[in-house]
Structures are given as structure tokens and as C-alpha cells.
Write a protein that holds these residues in place. Structure first.
Motif, PDB file in Angstrom:
ATOM      1  N   GLU A  75       0.489  69.336  65.933  1.00 17.74           N
ATOM      2  CA  GLU A  75      -0.534  70.279  66.390  1.00 17.74           C
ATOM      3  C   GLU A  75      -0.376  71.603  66.263  1.00 17.74           C
ATOM      4  OE1 GLU A  75       1.011  67.644  68.716  1.00 17.74           O
ATOM      5  OE2 GLU A  75      -0.501  66.336  67.467  1.00 17.74           O
ATOM      6  N   ALA A  76       0.981  71.868  66.549  1.00 25.03           N
ATOM      7  CA  ALA A  76       1.283  73.247  66.115  1.00 25.03           C
ATOM      8  C   ALA A  76       1.239  73.868  64.811  1.00 25.03           C
ATOM      9  CB  ALA A  76       2.672  73.652  66.597  1.00 25.03           C
ATOM     10  N   PHE A  77       1.474  72.751  64.044  1.00 26.52           N
ATOM     11  CA  PHE A  77       1.466  72.852  62.501  1.00 26.52           C
ATOM     12  C   PHE A  77      -0.201  73.443  61.995  1.00 26.52           C
ATOM     13  CE2 PHE A  77       1.257  71.747  58.155  1.00 26.52           C
ATOM     14  CZ  PHE A  77       2.186  72.487  57.389  1.00 26.52           C
ATOM     15  N   LEU A  78      -1.184  72.873  62.822  1.00 30.98           N
ATOM     16  CA  LEU A  78      -2.509  72.963  62.631  1.00 30.98           C
ATOM     17  C   LEU A  78      -2.791  74.319  63.150  1.00 30.98           C
ATOM     18  CD1 LEU A  78      -4.425  69.818  63.562  1.00 30.98           C
ATOM     19  CD2 LEU A  78      -4.789  71.023  61.523  1.00 30.98           C
ATOM     20  N   ASP A  79      -2.188  75.063  64.034  1.00 31.51           N
ATOM     21  CA  ASP A  79      -2.223  76.279  64.482  1.00 31.51           C
ATOM     22  C   ASP A  79      -2.097  77.653  63.557  1.00 31.51           C
ATOM     23  OD1 ASP A  79      -3.440  76.350  66.795  1.00 31.51           O
ATOM     24  OD2 ASP A  79      -1.654  76.737  68.107  1.00 31.51           O
ATOM     25  N   VAL A  80      -1.364  77.162  62.149  1.00 30.66           N
ATOM     26  CA  VAL A  80      -1.130  78.275  61.489  1.00 30.66           C
ATOM     27  C   VAL A  80      -2.212  78.342  60.422  1.00 30.66           C
ATOM     28  CG1 VAL A  80       0.347  78.319  59.133  1.00 30.66           C
ATOM     29  CG2 VAL A  80       1.408  77.167  61.268  1.00 30.66           C
ATOM     30  N   SER A  81      -2.525  79.807  60.343  1.00 24.68           N
ATOM     31  CA  SER A  81      -3.632  80.351  59.646  1.00 24.68           C
ATOM     32  C   SER A  81      -3.352  79.787  58.330  1.00 24.68           C
ATOM     33  CB  SER A  81      -3.671  81.610  59.836  1.00 24.68           C
ATOM     34  OG  SER A  81      -4.650  82.051  58.558  1.00 24.68           O
ATOM     35  N   GLY A  82      -4.878  79.056  57.827  1.00 19.34           N
ATOM     36  CA  GLY A  82      -4.840  78.446  56.595  1.00 19.34           C
ATOM     37  C   GLY A  82      -4.378  76.986  56.378  1.00 19.34           C
ATOM     38  N   LYS A 126     -20.646  74.987  61.330  1.00 16.63           N
ATOM     39  CA  LYS A 126     -19.947  75.673  60.495  1.00 16.63           C
ATOM     40  C   LYS A 126     -18.531  76.203  60.783  1.00 16.63           C
ATOM     41  CE  LYS A 126     -22.677  80.015  60.681  1.00 16.63           C
ATOM     42  NZ  LYS A 126     -23.413  79.613  61.931  1.00 16.63           N
ATOM     43  N   LEU A 127     -18.490  76.543  62.043  1.00 15.68           N
ATOM     44  CA  LEU A 127     -17.016  77.175  62.746  1.00 15.68           C
ATOM     45  C   LEU A 127     -16.141  76.166  62.698  1.00 15.68           C
ATOM     46  CD1 LEU A 127     -16.008  79.860  63.450  1.00 15.68           C
ATOM     47  CD2 LEU A 127     -16.703  79.261  65.569  1.00 15.68           C
ATOM     48  N   GLU A 128     -16.783  74.933  62.977  1.00 12.74           N
ATOM     49  CA  GLU A 128     -15.744  73.663  63.130  1.00 12.74           C
ATOM     50  C   GLU A 128     -15.252  73.420  61.859  1.00 12.74           C
ATOM     51  OE1 GLU A 128     -17.984  71.124  66.182  1.00 12.74           O
ATOM     52  OE2 GLU A 128     -16.656  69.549  65.303  1.00 12.74           O
ATOM     53  N   LEU A 129     -16.138  73.393  60.978  1.00 12.85           N
ATOM     54  CA  LEU A 129     -15.743  73.350  59.309  1.00 12.85           C
ATOM     55  C   LEU A 129     -14.718  74.080  59.055  1.00 12.85           C
ATOM     56  CD1 LEU A 129     -16.719  70.829  57.627  1.00 12.85           C
ATOM     57  CD2 LEU A 129     -18.484  72.430  56.736  1.00 12.85           C
ATOM     58  N   LEU A 130     -15.148  75.144  59.114  1.00 10.31           N
ATOM     59  CA  LEU A 130     -14.194  76.363  58.956  1.00 10.31           C
ATOM     60  C   LEU A 130     -12.754  76.124  59.579  1.00 10.31           C
ATOM     61  CD1 LEU A 130     -14.046  79.280  57.118  1.00 10.31           C
ATOM     62  CD2 LEU A 130     -14.077  80.323  59.687  1.00 10.31           C
ATOM     63  N   ARG A 131     -12.522  75.841  60.844  1.00 15.54           N
ATOM     64  CA  ARG A 131     -11.428  75.509  61.151  1.00 15.54           C
ATOM     65  C   ARG A 131     -10.578  74.212  60.651  1.00 15.54           C
ATOM     66  NH1 ARG A 131     -13.183  76.983  67.119  1.00 15.54           N
ATOM     67  NH2 ARG A 131     -13.221  79.256  66.779  1.00 15.54           N
ATOM     68  N   GLN A 132     -11.459  73.219  60.697  1.00 21.08           N
ATOM     69  CA  GLN A 132     -10.979  71.973  60.346  1.00 21.08           C
ATOM     70  C   GLN A 132     -10.599  71.556  58.719  1.00 21.08           C
ATOM     71  OE1 GLN A 132     -13.125  68.326  60.474  1.00 21.08           O
ATOM     72  NE2 GLN A 132     -12.789  67.906  62.584  1.00 21.08           N
ATOM     73  N   GLY A 186      -9.003  75.632  57.550  1.00 19.42           N
ATOM     74  CA  GLY A 186      -7.872  75.980  58.470  1.00 19.42           C
ATOM     75  C   GLY A 186      -7.964  77.424  59.178  1.00 19.42           C
ATOM     76  N   TYR A 187      -9.082  78.047  59.128  1.00 16.84           N
ATOM     77  CA  TYR A 187      -9.237  79.541  59.452  1.00 16.84           C
ATOM     78  C   TYR A 187      -9.901  79.630  60.803  1.00 16.84           C
ATOM     79  CZ  TYR A 187      -7.848  80.522  54.797  1.00 16.84           C
ATOM     80  OH  TYR A 187      -7.143  80.726  53.378  1.00 16.84           O
ATOM     81  N   ASP A 188      -9.565  80.635  61.527  1.00 18.96           N
ATOM     82  CA  ASP A 188     -10.204  80.726  63.015  1.00 18.96           C
ATOM     83  C   ASP A 188     -11.517  81.361  63.108  1.00 18.96           C
ATOM     84  OD1 ASP A 188      -8.080  79.431  64.160  1.00 18.96           O
ATOM     85  OD2 ASP A 188      -6.970  81.186  64.603  1.00 18.96           O
ATOM     86  N   ALA A 189     -11.670  82.272  62.082  1.00 17.57           N
ATOM     87  CA  ALA A 189     -12.962  82.946  62.299  1.00 17.57           C
ATOM     88  C   ALA A 189     -13.568  83.497  60.637  1.00 17.57           C
ATOM     89  CB  ALA A 189     -12.589  84.320  63.196  1.00 17.57           C
TER      90      ALA A 189
END
Ligand code: ADP
Ligand code: ZN
Length: 618
Positions: A583-590, A3-9, A12-15
Motif C-alpha cells: 500500500e505504501a509502495f502505491l503512495d510513491v509518485s509515479g 479520469k482522476l482515478e485513472l491517473l492515479r491507478q 501513479g500520479y496524484d494530480a
């Protein structure tokens, strides 16, 4: 995938935010849940994420037909297959969705409660696998809540009749124990996991002001934040019309919403607001339940609402994306009368018996008292709210109107004596007394027709307050009503009467005081009070504006609301991080993978162009 991977992927949220993880875990294990979280806390992800991991369909029961389209659009932007069934669909689209659901084309299906009983939906529900049923705005099942929907009472029977009862997740932002009990009982939840997260919304700045002129204050407030979008709530349709017209006349981009408009106009106006075409929505409380617009920068209450539940729910529509937002209540003691009138003459709930009705009315009046106490408190406003909802709160929060500005007590005994003796004289001459405007005319020495008609200029109190503005005298009268020295009778033509305690002021030297706010030095220096919203870091602001414009264009092309593309918080993070690579774009929250694929190119190009222009400048 976990689920955490899914949240990120996907999202786009870290936690996870507080409460999300236990709710998601329970639902994935097939257990019922009751999630009580404030608006903006992130309830949707609690069922959207499990929907992706569970084998069958997730149905989402929501009372908000007008919202479903946007919710489905938002999911589509995330690459999550979903659809909705409600009365806005034509016969063909309705069939298409039913067929799609049968084929397993969707992970989520939004349905209005009334649809649950429809034959064709029943057939579908019997034939397919439903893994999860999420009930959004679950407090609608309770007659004790403010938004009771009879259709919600049918949900439990619907679930029980399914070949296999799915896990049921009920979600609401309404916190009172009674409503929570109702939800569990009436939805038939089975040993649900109960999660209640804190009700504080740290990004909201609460304020109560008593402006001399609400209209002038409102215009000033709006001019100070020319780009923010927000809602102005009024108590009545008439007031909505007047305030909206007034703002439009002064050149503000405002639209309106109330139950007196045609369905089409309501829908159009709502869309104009959600799509950022109109910046300001002036509305009655009919507007906004579940309005999923995350970039609402302020909520102003032009009139005091009927209770704290409504207030917190309505004010809570500000700042859902987590950016700083302002919730201001414009208080005038006369609003208490209006609210009381609305309670006493409100729509009757046809499902309750006469004696219960009286009980409900009494309860409403008690709640009104609590609301009034919020408006009058000199203590921390946030603490007042949180304690009302049964939470502990520190003495001072440091970010509400009362914590950040000192209050000064002013003696207004002389003004009070003038007004009270004026009313006394009017009562003597006309035992049934007169309304507020006649009294105002008399005190201020007006030459109006009423004055002549009643020969008010013959009274010794005629014109004793002619040096004070009408608004100011009105404010004093309201205060005297509030403090119980005067009362306004009920009925179509309310008249102003002395209360017994007025004698104390008139004849026994009792002092009357009121609290006025003293501006801080910084505010005086800035020439205004409103200086506290956080501005983006230097440089970031210009870029943020560019990204906002780009978002607007992309949203327009895709025919979705701007926040569905990216929230304001995401744009702000992007403007701060200035990503140069995907890659850096993916770091943006959301920003999740799906959205990155879709939007990385235009946003990266915009950022690069901006950086180049900036470099050329130096
Ligand atoms: P609610 O339904 O509780 O009012 P939403 O589900 O609309 O709130 O979520 C509010 C905002 O918070 C949305 O923009 C959502 O994408 C964002 N959000 C939700 N969960 C998280 C998280 N774990 N991290 C960051 N943002 C989140
Ligand atoms: Zn405070």
C-alpha cells in the motif's frame, strides 16, 4: 472509471499538471485541441489517458520512428495495450500488428506519417473505429519550424477521408505564433481548444560560460557529476567526432550521433545512451527530437545553436522527470561565425521558391542575432528565454548563471590595441590580409612556417603578446569580432580584417571592455562554481543508488530503457518514503497499480534489506 482515478491507478500520479485536464476533457468530448507545452510538461498523458476511456482506437502520428519502440514499451509497462507501425518492422510483424488492430487488441497505435498512405493501413483505417488521432511534434507540419516533415502535410487529407473524422489532438513544444497558426491550418483543426502552458522549466538551471578552453571546461564539468547522464551538442559532425574522441581518450563513457553515421550505428549509439550504457551523448542537432529519456541530468551546448527555439528545445531535453538539471552553453564569439556560415550555406528546402528562400535566410540571421544576445546578456537568462517566447518574466530568477554570480567589467583596451594594430600591419603588407591563425602566430612570436613564409617576424607587432596564452589571445580576437572592431570574411579561407570602428580604438582613445564572471565567496571556498544542484536528503542517497542499480537490472532483464521501469523522480520519492508495504509502495509518485504489481516485490525487498543493514551498523 473517471479520469482522476485513472491517473492515479494507471500512471501513479496524484494530480494533473497544468493544461492536462482541459485538454483531456476536450478530447473526451470529441473536440479538437492544440496543446502547446514545453518538453517534459506531460503531453503524452493528454492523449494516452483519453485513449483508455474512448471506445475505439487512438492513433498517434509521430515523426520519430526510433522512439516508437520505447514509447510502446513504456505503455506496456503500464499495462496499456499498444503497438507501432513503421519501416523498422519486418513483413510478418507488420501483418501481425495490422491484424491485432483489426481485432481491437490495442488502445494506442503509433504510426509514422508515411504509413498513412500505405494501402493496407488505409484499408484498416476505413474498417475500424478510430476515436482519436494525436499528432505528436505537430510543428513538423510547418515549413517555418526547424523540423519540417513533408509527410505531415498529408495528415489532414488522411483524417478527412476517414468514415468518421476522429477528434484530433495536436501537441508541440514550439511556441511561436506563426508555427501555431500553421499547425491549425495545415492539420485542418476544427475550432480547437488551445492550451498553452507556461514555458518556464523551474528545475532547469541555465548558464552561459566563456571558458578559456571548452574541452577543459567540459571535462571538469563532467568529472563533477560522475553519475549524471547528459547530452553535449556540437554544431558540426566534425566537432562531434573530435569532442567524443577527446572525452573517450580521457576515460569518459561517451558515444556519438550525427547524420554522417550509418543508420545502424546511429541506432546502436542512441540505444546505448537511452539504456544508460553510455553516459554522455555527443551529437549534432540531428539527435534527440523527442528522445524520451527522462533522466537526462545536463545538456551542454559546445557551440551556440542557430536560434532560441533550437536552444530551448535541445536544452529542454534535460530534467524531463522534474529533477534538477543543468543547461550550459559554452560560448565563444567565433561560434557566431560558424552559425552564420551554416545558415548561409544550409540545406535548401526544395519546397520553397527562390525569393522565399532569401526571406527564410534573412529570418534565420535575425534569429541568430537574438541567440547571440542571449549569450551576451548580463541579465537573467531565464527571463531572456521566456521573453523571447512572449512570456512575462521577473527581472531575476535566482537560479541561472547570471542571477547567481556577479559579473565584473574589465578594461581590455591595451590588449585590443595590440591586436588591432597587428592586424593593421598585416593588412598593410598583404592587402588581402591573412587568417586568424597567422595573426595569432605573429602576435605571439611563433616560429611557425607561416611566420617564415610571410616574414611576419619583420613586423613591429611580432611577439607583442607573447606573454599571453594562445587561447586567451583567441578569446580577445573573438571578442573584437563580436564587438564589430574586426571581421572575418566569408569563404573557404576566411581572413581577419579591420572594421572602420577599429580606428576609434587605435587613434581616438575609445575603450574596450568585456564582462567576466566573479565567483561568489561560497564558490571560491568550494574551489569551483558548480555547487548548486540539490542533493537527496542524507541517507536517501545511498538507498537511491541501490534502487537505481536494481532498476538497471530489472530494465536489462526486460530489455527496456531504465526510465521505462521508473523515472529518477519516482526512485527519489521511493528512497525518501522508504515504503514497507504494497500500500505504501502505491503512495510513491509515479507508481500505479500495474507497475506496483510488477515491481513492488523486488523494490520492497531491496528497501527492507537496506534498512536492515543500516540498523546493523548502529
Ligand atoms: P512531454 O511529452 O510533454 O515532453 P512527457 O509526456 O514525456 O512530456 O512527460 C514527462 C514526464 O512527466 C514523464 O515522466 C511523465 O510520466 C511525467 N508526468 C506527466 N504527467 C504527470 C503528472 N500529472 N504528475 C506527475 N508526473 C507527470
Ligand atoms: Zn535568472
Amino acid at each position: 472509471m473517471d479520469k482522476l482515478e485513472l491517473l492515479r491507478q494507471r500512471f501513479g500520479y496524484d494530480a494533473f499538471r497544468p493544461g492536462q485536464q482541459p485538454l483531456i476533457d476536450a478530447l473526451l468530448q470529441g473536440r479538437d485541441v492544440l496543446g502547446v507545452m514545453p518538453t517534459g510538461a506531460g503531453k503524452s498523458i493528454c492523449y494516452q489517458l483519453p485513449a483508455l476511456l474512448l471506445p475505439g482506437l487512438t492513433i498517434v502520428i509521430s515523426p520519430l520512428i526510433s522512439l516508437m519502440k520505447d514509447q510502446v514499451a513504456a505503455l506496456t509497462q503500464l499495462g496499456i495495450p499498444s503497438a507501432f507501425l513503421n519501416s523498422t518492422l519486418d513483413a510478418q510483424s507488420y501483418c501481425d500488428v495490422l491484424r491485432g488492430a483489426r481485432r481491437g487488441a490495442y488502445k494506442l497505435l503509433y504510426v509514422a506519417p508515411e504509413r498513412l498512405e500505405a494501402d493496407r493501413f488505409q484499408e484498416l483505417a476505413q474498417d475500424i473505429e478510430i476515436s482519436l488521432a494525436a499528432v505528436d511534434e505537430a510543428h513538423c507540419v510547418s515549413q517555418w519550424g526547424q523540423d519540417f516533415r513533408p509527410g505531415y502535410l498529408k495528415i489532414a487529407a488522411f483524417l478527412d477521408a476517414l468514415p468518421r473524422r476522429p477528434a484530433v489532438g495536436a501537441f508541440t513544444a514550439t511556441a511561436t505564433a506563426q508555427v501555431r497558426d500553421d499547425i491549425e491550418r495545415l492539420l485542418g483543426l476544427r475550432e480547437p481548444l488551445r492550451v498553452t502552458t507556461g514555458f518556464d522549466r523551474p528545475n532547469l538551471f541555465f548558464d552561459v560560460v566563456r571558458p578559456k578552453s571548452k574541452d577543459a571546461y567540459l571535462r571538469q564539468f563532467l568529472s563533477e557529476r560522475p553519475r549524471a547522464s547528459g547530452i553535449v551538442y556540437c554544431a558540426t559532425r566534425k566537432k562531434v567526432e573530435a569532442v567524443c574522441d577527446g572525452l573517450q581518450r580521457h576515460g569518459f563513457s561517451a558515444t556519438r550521433y550525427h547524420a554522417g553515421l550509418s543508420d545502424q550505428e546511429r541506432l546502436d549509439n542512441q540505444e546505448r545512451f537511452v539504456y544508460d550504457e553510455a553516459r554522455i551523448m555527443v551529437a549534432t542537432n540531428a539527435f534527440g527530437m523527442g528522445i524520451d529519456k527522462s533522466n537526462v541530468g545536463f545538456v551542454v551546448h559546445y557551440n551556440m545553436p542557430k536560434n532560441m527555439e533550437s536552444y530551448y528545445q535541445e536544452a529542454g531535453r534535460a530534467g524531463r522527470d522534474g529533477s534538477p538539471a543543468r543547461c550550459v552553453l559554452l560560448y565563444a564569439p567565433g561560434d557566431v561565425q560558424t552559425a552564420r556560415f551554416l545558415i548561409q550555406n544550409g540545406e535548401d528546402n526544395e519546397l520553397v521558391r527562390e525569393e522565399e528562400r532569401e526571406l527564410l535566410r534573412q529570418r534565420d540571421l535575425d534569429r541568430l542575432d537574438q541567440m547571440t544576445a542571449y549569450c551576451k546578456t548580463t541579465g537573467c537568462l531565464r527571463a531572456c528565454i521566456l521573453r523571447y517566447f512572449g512570456e512575462r518574466a521577473p527581472e531575476r530568477c535566482g537560479s541561472c548563471g547570471n542571477c547567481s554570480g556577479a559579473l565584473e567589467e574589465r578594461d581590455i583596451t591595451v590588449e585590443a590595441q595590440k591586436i588591432l594594430s597587428g592586424v593593421a600591419r598585416v593588412e598593410k603588407r598583404f592587402p588581402s590580409s591573412l587568417g586568424v591563425s597567422s595573426i595569432l602566430d605573429m602576435l605571439r612570436g611563433s616560429r611557425s612556417q607561416k611566420v617564415r613564409h610571410y616574414a611576419l617576424d619583420e613586423l613591429s607587432t611580432y611577439g607583442i603578446m607573447k606573454d599571453i596564452s594562445r587561447d586567451q589571445v583567441r578569446t580577445y580576437i573573438d571578442l573584437l569580432i563580436q564587438e564589430g572592431y574586426l571581421c572575418l570574411t566569408a569563404g573557404t579561407y576566411p581572413v581577419l580584417r579591420l572594421c572602420p570602428s577599429a580606428r576609434q580604438v587605435l587613434f581616438h582613445g575609445e575603450k574596450v571592455t568585456c564582462l567576466c564572471r566573479v565567483p561568489t565567496d561560497a564558490e571560491l571556498a568550494a574551489g569551483k562554481r558548480e555547487t548548486r544542484e540539490k542533493a537527496p536528503a542524507a541517507g536517501a542517497e545511498a538507498l537511491y543508488e541501490r534502487l537505481r542499480e536494481l532498476r538497471g537490472r530489472l530494465a536489462h532483464e526486460a530489455n527496456v530503457p531504465a526510465y521505462v521501469v521508473f523515472s529518477n523522480v519516482t526512485l527519489a520519492d521511493m528512497a525518501a518514503k522508504r515504503p514497507a508495504t504494497p500500500e505504501a509502495f502505491l503512495d510513491v509518485s509515479g507508481v500505479g497499480e500495474f507497475k506496483a504489481q510488477k515491481y513492488a516485490t523486488p523494490f520492497l525487498a531491496e528497501i527492507a534489506a537496506w534498512l536492515e543493514e543500516e540498523e546493523a551498523k548502529v
